[in-house]
Design a protein around this motif. Structure first.
Motif, PDB file in Angstrom:
ATOM      1  N   ASP A  37      54.691  23.289 -27.103  1.00 54.10           N
ATOM      2  CA  ASP A  37      55.367  24.568 -27.350  1.00 54.10           C
ATOM      3  C   ASP A  37      55.685  25.304 -26.049  1.00 54.10           C
ATOM      4  N   LEU A  38      54.817  25.120 -25.026  1.00 52.49           N
ATOM      5  CA  LEU A  38      54.995  25.856 -23.777  1.00 52.49           C
ATOM      6  C   LEU A  38      56.106  25.270 -22.894  1.00 52.49           C
ATOM      7  N   LYS A  39      56.742  24.202 -23.367  1.00 52.27           N
ATOM      8  CA  LYS A  39      57.892  23.667 -22.625  1.00 52.27           C
ATOM      9  C   LYS A  39      59.013  24.694 -22.556  1.00 52.27           C
ATOM     10  N   CYS A  40      58.950  25.659 -23.477  1.00 51.58           N
ATOM     11  CA  CYS A  40      59.958  26.728 -23.463  1.00 51.58           C
ATOM     12  C   CYS A  40      59.861  27.588 -22.207  1.00 51.58           C
ATOM     13  N   LEU A  41      58.716  27.482 -21.493  1.00 50.82           N
ATOM     14  CA  LEU A  41      58.544  28.260 -20.273  1.00 50.82           C
ATOM     15  C   LEU A  41      58.974  27.513 -19.023  1.00 50.82           C
ATOM     16  N   ASP A  42      59.337  26.246 -19.155  1.00 48.08           N
ATOM     17  CA  ASP A  42      59.656  25.437 -17.975  1.00 48.08           C
ATOM     18  C   ASP A  42      60.782  26.065 -17.145  1.00 48.08           C
ATOM     19  N   GLU A  43      61.826  26.440 -17.774  1.00 45.17           N
ATOM     20  CA  GLU A  43      62.976  26.995 -17.046  1.00 45.17           C
ATOM     21  C   GLU A  43      62.696  28.392 -16.513  1.00 45.17           C
ATOM     22  N   PRO A  44      62.122  29.320 -17.346  1.00 40.16           N
ATOM     23  CA  PRO A  44      61.825  30.651 -16.789  1.00 40.16           C
ATOM     24  C   PRO A  44      60.865  30.593 -15.593  1.00 40.16           C
ATOM     25  N   ILE A  45      59.876  29.752 -15.687  1.00 36.64           N
ATOM     26  CA  ILE A  45      58.920  29.641 -14.570  1.00 36.64           C
ATOM     27  C   ILE A  45      59.611  29.040 -13.357  1.00 36.64           C
ATOM     28  N   LYS A  46      60.469  28.043 -13.589  1.00 38.25           N
ATOM     29  CA  LYS A  46      61.189  27.418 -12.480  1.00 38.25           C
ATOM     30  C   LYS A  46      62.046  28.445 -11.760  1.00 38.25           C
ATOM     31  N   ALA A  47      62.619  29.344 -12.543  1.00 36.47           N
ATOM     32  CA  ALA A  47      63.473  30.383 -11.952  1.00 36.47           C
ATOM     33  C   ALA A  47      62.659  31.348 -11.109  1.00 36.47           C
ATOM     34  N   ARG A  48      61.460  31.733 -11.594  1.00 39.33           N
ATOM     35  CA  ARG A  48      60.610  32.656 -10.836  1.00 39.33           C
ATOM     36  C   ARG A  48      60.121  32.008  -9.535  1.00 39.33           C
ATOM     37  N   ILE A  49      59.843  30.718  -9.615  1.00 36.54           N
ATOM     38  CA  ILE A  49      59.392  30.012  -8.411  1.00 36.54           C
ATOM     39  C   ILE A  49      60.522  29.962  -7.385  1.00 36.54           C
ATOM     40  N   GLN A  50      61.725  29.690  -7.871  1.00 40.19           N
ATOM     41  CA  GLN A  50      62.865  29.612  -6.966  1.00 40.19           C
ATOM     42  C   GLN A  50      63.137  30.959  -6.310  1.00 40.19           C
ATOM     43  N   ALA A  51      62.993  32.036  -7.084  1.00 42.53           N
ATOM     44  CA  ALA A  51      63.221  33.379  -6.544  1.00 42.53           C
ATOM     45  C   ALA A  51      62.205  33.695  -5.456  1.00 42.53           C
ATOM     46  N   ALA A  52      60.962  33.277  -5.675  1.00 42.28           N
ATOM     47  CA  ALA A  52      59.922  33.513  -4.674  1.00 42.28           C
ATOM     48  C   ALA A  52      60.213  32.707  -3.416  1.00 42.28           C
ATOM     49  N   GLN A  53      60.635  31.460  -3.592  1.00 38.53           N
ATOM     50  CA  GLN A  53      60.907  30.609  -2.435  1.00 38.53           C
ATOM     51  C   GLN A  53      62.079  31.127  -1.621  1.00 38.53           C
ATOM     52  N   ASP A  54      63.031  31.728  -2.296  1.00 40.51           N
ATOM     53  CA  ASP A  54      64.173  32.294  -1.586  1.00 40.51           C
ATOM     54  C   ASP A  54      63.739  33.386  -0.614  1.00 40.51           C
ATOM     55  N   ASN A  55      62.594  34.032  -0.900  1.00 39.12           N
ATOM     56  CA  ASN A  55      62.052  35.084  -0.030  1.00 39.12           C
ATOM     57  C   ASN A  55      60.896  34.577   0.827  1.00 39.12           C
ATOM     58  N   ASP A  56      60.827  33.204   0.952  1.00 41.34           N
ATOM     59  CA  ASP A  56      59.752  32.564   1.733  1.00 41.34           C
ATOM     60  C   ASP A  56      58.370  32.945   1.197  1.00 41.34           C
ATOM     61  N   CYS A  57      58.277  32.956  -0.145  1.00 45.43           N
ATOM     62  CA  CYS A  57      57.019  33.293  -0.821  1.00 45.43           C
ATOM     63  C   CYS A  57      56.675  32.190  -1.814  1.00 45.43           C
ATOM     64  N   VAL A  58      55.490  32.285  -2.350  1.00 46.50           N
ATOM     65  CA  VAL A  58      55.040  31.389  -3.426  1.00 46.50           C
ATOM     66  C   VAL A  58      54.461  32.240  -4.543  1.00 46.50           C
ATOM     67  N   LEU A  59      54.393  31.643  -5.750  1.00 47.18           N
ATOM     68  CA  LEU A  59      53.798  32.347  -6.883  1.00 47.18           C
ATOM     69  C   LEU A  59      52.293  32.070  -6.946  1.00 47.18           C
ATOM     70  N   ARG A  60      51.525  33.095  -7.163  1.00 48.28           N
ATOM     71  CA  ARG A  60      50.088  32.960  -7.359  1.00 48.28           C
ATOM     72  C   ARG A  60      49.646  33.935  -8.459  1.00 48.28           C
ATOM     73  N   TYR A  61      48.697  33.472  -9.272  1.00 48.11           N
ATOM     74  CA  TYR A  61      48.155  34.376 -10.298  1.00 48.11           C
ATOM     75  C   TYR A  61      47.038  35.171  -9.642  1.00 48.11           C
ATOM     76  N   LYS A  62      47.331  36.417  -9.350  1.00 45.51           N
ATOM     77  CA  LYS A  62      46.539  37.221  -8.448  1.00 45.51           C
ATOM     78  C   LYS A  62      45.818  38.328  -9.212  1.00 45.51           C
ATOM     79  N   PHE A  63      44.612  38.691  -8.723  1.00 45.00           N
ATOM     80  CA  PHE A  63      43.897  39.814  -9.334  1.00 45.00           C
ATOM     81  C   PHE A  63      43.555  40.840  -8.275  1.00 45.00           C
TER      82      PHE A  63
END
Length: 944
Positions: free
Chosen positions: A842-868
């Motif tokens: 069911d979570l395959k529906c998140l593949d594209e949205p997550i890919k987009a967020r990762i790409q946006a972060a990389q465009d700013n020389d950043c990475v995604l992390r689940y941060k607290f």
């Protein structure tokens, strides 16, 4: 009535042939004897010394002193045991390579015989036919045993004597129907026949072996004066004020040796190759009036030491069914072991407080003549056992040598043993200050003495003139009444506050001469009991400083014994462990790690982790093996017939009654129902190690109750592994705060699943595929929704927040969940594998949205992390998926890592960072194992 009956018995035995005649077996040559009846006068005055008389203490040509061996009833219960005893005596008499050894064997009645003879007397008043039947059965059973040991030509005259003895006993007890009471002397006379028969039985067996031997009726030799009558309490092992009359006894022994001994050829033996064996009746003696008496219950030990002094023995050996005197009762302390040597003083202290050694008064004859006493195992005679000899130094001598801390030399232990006395009561007089301490104590102890109360311990508080004594429970009512009578007037006027009685107590004592010259012994003892959650009611130290005794509740006795035993390094520090969830990925990994390190822990640290209970979600198994459960056998054990249905109440009851002072439950489940038992376990003094976050991150009210109960009961609740697996996050946080620093902000990433996923997602690996890989490597919770929904990270945040003083609940944490609403509320099939497989689909529906967020972060020389982030000042807690740049420590987070940064008043310019691998069952189990070792090192620290 008692005096008249004594006179009657004196007259009876004066006329009885056994006192005027001795059945002799005259030696014609070694190993061959001619039986006949010879008249032997028993004189009560020293016989005149002539050249013909020989010294029985050191027979002519004998290089060795006599040796005395004592055998109890348990060693003489069957014909086979009589053979074992007989063969052992023959071997001991043969010597140890330097000539034969004159040997004396002191024997008790056959096992159970004394009780049968007592019942004959007790039954006589009520039912004479029953008494007759019991007596006949007793005699015939002894005769049957005798017939198994020797041929009829040897046993026939012995059988005749046994039956004549039975007739004599019936004559005595029949007279009780006339006087309608049982004089104490009657009980002593009748009960002593068990030893008479036992000695003749063993002697009959020795005759078949062709060795020079004879049996001796101690009533014809041992003359005593007794301050009391009757047998005493069973198991009491008290000599009851019995004092030997040495001159008369020695005269009789000399007379026996120069008549019976000479008649048997004992004068003429070649003591280089052979020596006589005398089988002597234990327990019995005679008064100076000629009335048979006893040395009281368990008096055969006293018989052995008296005869040892009489014959100038070189040693006395008490044969038991254990390998000597143990450091503690092995039935209560499985780790107990034999003590190599004791001083007389130590042995007397141990005996006084219940150890199965010798009664203190029974040791006096050996102390007088410096005769060593050996305690050995009849079933393991090659083992050297325990030797008791020598005196402890006086306090004056100790003061001259100086005091040292016993921990300074790990090879020297100041105590020799730990023992206990059960069925104790406390009688307490409170608030007698008006009377004055001295007068109150005098009257109190006078009341005890006037009513024959045995006082085992006495303590007094001078501030309010309060006095407390420990007495046997069966004397407690009399003791209470005696004190109330003594202070009746003061109680009525309220000048004494109260007199109280507490029953159901036990005394636990540590004993050893080393404590008089060592500091820190009492502290170690008391700390070990406190750590085992044992309440001490009374504390007392003997004036000799060889023992310290405490009174505890009877239910805590075994736990107290084991705690003290371990505290003084008399045994390994043993932790009794329960592992819940032992068949799960985490639990089974932990069990394998523990099993793999058990030997090293025992060798290097003196720690024994004994897993006694394992459980899955459906079954539990309780091990009765002292070694505990083997990790490889857990699935088989849980499927066996001995397994039970999973029941937390059964596990709780087992742990509450476990006598091990160090009890630990390891909760490897994620169960809310299990976490609800924590408060009860902590209240019972049970330590908990818990990666289960349902308690540590559960409702704040329950968390606070658990912490309060933990502190009140001096136990540990460790959940370090519930935050960062094997990373030392909570211990680091605790160190920061305890050194006076203030934590302002905590930030980082504590989700192993998200760390792996966002380090793995790429053009080739989708979000759902990375999740699938994380599940395959066991990085995720059983329900993947806890990871993806942020709940797993939020629970860890709550734990960290609470450890810096915030009263945070899950609802207080701002959580970014990656799970769409329709998936979060969807019902899935039960079972971890099916549930997670469906979720990933069911979570395959998140593949594209997550890919987009990762790409946006990389465009700013950043990475995604689940941060607290946790802010102490505002109390704000949040966790979310964020972009981090290269300056952020999370930028270089590896796939299986956690990272936590502490910003404090001291760490201003650069935070204190704890970073490392923290994902997967191996690391999580290592974190639990570390908590377990941390806890057991705390146990062991009490004995270092």
């Amino acid at each position: 009535m008692e005096l008249l009956f004594r006179l009657f018995l004196g007259l009876y035995f004066a006329l009885h042939p056994a006192d005027g005649f001795v059945i002799q077996e005259r030696r014609t040559h070694v190993g061959s004897f001619q039986r006949q009846v010879t008249k032997v006068p028993i004189t009560t005055t020293p016989s005149s010394s002539t050249e013909e008389e020989k010294d029985f203490i050191r027979p002519r040509g004998c290089k060795n002193s006599w040796e005395v061996h004592k055998f109890g009833g348990a060693s003489l219960a069957t014909a086979e045991l009589y053979r074992t005893v007989g063969d052992l005596i023959i071997k001991e008499a043969a010597g140890r390579g330097d000539g034969a050894i004159p040997t004396m064997a002191i024997v008790s009645a056959r096992g159970g015989m004394t009780d049968l003879l007592v019942s004959v007397v007790d039954s006589a008043l009520i039912n004479f036919e029953k008494a007759t039947s019991i007596l006949e059965d007793s005699v015939e059973s002894q005769i049957k045993l005798l017939q198994e040991l020797a041929p009829s030509d040897i046993t026939a005259p012995v059988e005749a004597r046994f039956r004549q003895d039975a007739k004599d006993i019936l004559s005595i007890v029949q007279s009780l129907r006339m006087i309608k009471t049982v004089p104490a002397v009657t009980m002593e006379v009748v009960s002593g026949f068990g030893e008479i028969w036992s000695a003749q039985t063993l002697h009959a067996y020795l005759q078949t072996k062709g060795v020079p031997c004879e049996w001796v009726d101690a009533r014809e030799v041992l003359v005593v004066k007794s301050d009391s009558s009757g047998l005493g309490e069973k198991g009491e092992a008290s000599t009851g004020g019995v004092v030997p009359l040495w001159e008369e006894t020695k005269s009789r022994m000399e007379n026996w040796w120069n008549t019976v001994g000479k008649g048997n050829g004992f004068w003429d033996l070649d003591y280089n190759t052979i020596s006589p064996i005398l089988v002597v009746t234990g327990f019995v003696a005679t008064t100076s009036d000629g009335v048979p008496t006893t040395l009281k219950r368990s008096g055969s030990d006293y018989s052995a030491t008296l005869f040892a002094k009489l014959v100038g023995a070189g040693r006395v050996t008490m044969w038991k069914n254990t390998n000597g005197v143990y450091t503690a009762d092995p039935r209560r302390v499985p780790e107990a072991f034999p003590i190599k040597s004791l001083k007389y003083d130590e042995a007397m202290e141990l005996a006084y407080f219940g150890a199965q050694v010798l009664h203190p008064s029974a040791m006096v004859p050996c102390i007088d003549d410096s005769i060593p006493v050996y305690v050995r195992n009849i079933f393991n005679p090659s083992f050297e056992g325990t030797v008791i000899e020598g005196r402890s130094p006086s306090l004056k001598e100790v003061a001259e040598t100086g005091i040292r801390n016993w921990r300074s030399d790990k090879d020297v232990v100041p105590i020799k043993g730990i023992t206990s006395v059960d069925k104790i009561a406390l009688v307490t007089l409170e608030g007698a200050s008006v009377i004055g301490g001295g007068k109150a104590a005098e009257r109190f102890m006078g009341a005890m003495a006037d009513n024959d109360i045995t006082v085992l311990i006495i303590t007094q508080a001078s501030s309010e003139s309060s006095i407390c004594v420990a007495v046997p429970e069966n004397q407690s009512d009399r003791a209470l009444a005696a004190v109330e009578d003594a202070f009746e007037l003061e109680l009525s006027r309220s000048t004494v506050n109260s007199v109280s009685l507490n029953i159901g107590m036990s005394i636990v004592a540590i004993v050893g001469e080393g404590m008089a010259m060592s500091a820190g012994v009492s502290a170690t003892f008391m700390s070990s009991l406190a750590r085992a959650n044992i309440n001490i009611r009374v504390i007392a130290q003997g004036s000799s400083e060889r023992q310290v005794a405490v009174v505890v509740d009877a239910n805590d006795t075994s736990r107290a014994l084991r705690a003290a035993h371990q505290a003084f390094t008399l045994s390994e520090t043993t932790a009794s462990v329960v592992v819940l969830g032992s068949t799960g990925t985490l639990g089974s990994t932990l069990m394998k790690q523990v099993d793999g390190q058990k030997h090293r822990l025992a060798e290097d640290l003196g720690i024994d982790l004994c897993v006694n209970v394992v459980a899955s979600s459906k079954k539990l198994f309780i091990s009765r093996d002292s070694k505990g459960v083997n990790a490889l056998n857990i699935p088989t054990l849980l499927d066996s017939e001995d397994a039970q249905e999973f029941d937390l109440d059964v596990i709780t009851e087992f742990m509450e009654t476990d006598v091990n002072p160090h009890r630990v439950i390891v909760d490897c489940t994620n169960s809310k129902s299990v976490s609800e038992y924590y408060e009860r376990w902590l209240s019972a003094g049970i330590n908990i190690i818990s990666p289960n976050r349902n308690a540590s991150a559960g409702p704040i009210e329950r968390f606070q109750r658990n912490k309060k109960v933990q502190r009140e009961n001096n136990v540990d609740w460790l959940y370090e592994s519930g935050v960062g697996a094997s990373l030392p996050l909570l211990s680091t946080l605790r160190d920061i705060m305890e050194t006076g620093d203030t934590v302002n902000v905590i930030r980082g990433s504590v989700s192993g699943t998200f760390a792996y996923v966002f380090s793995t997602v790429s053009e080739e690996v989708s979000f759902s595929k990375a999740l699938e890989q994380a599940v395959e490597q066991s990085f995720c919770e059983n329900d993947l929704r806890e990871d993806i929904g942020g709940l797993d990270a939020a629970k860890k945040i709550v734990i960290l927040a609470r450890n810096i003083g915030l009263n945070t609940n899950i609802k207080d944490v701002e959580i970014e969940s990656l799970i769409p609403d329709e998936i979060r509320d969807k019902k899935y099939a039960e079972g971890k594998d099916k549930l997670n497989a469906a979720l990933i689909e069911d979570l395959k529906c998140l593949d594209e949205p997550i890919k987009a967020r990762i790409q946006a972060a990389q465009d700013n020389d950043c990475v995604l992390r689940y941060k607290f982030m946790i802010e102490r000042k505002t109390g704000k807690c949040k966790c979310s998926l964020e972009s981090v740049d290269r300056k952020d420590p999370l930028f270089r987070l590896k796939p299986n890592e956690n990272l936590v940064a502490f910003e404090t008043d001291r760490y201003i310019t650069s935070p204190l960072i704890v970073k490392g691998a923290a994902a997967g069952p191996d690391l999580a189990a290592a974190g639990i194992f570390a908590d377990l070792l941390r806890l057991t090192r705390t146990f062991a620290s009490l004995q270092i």
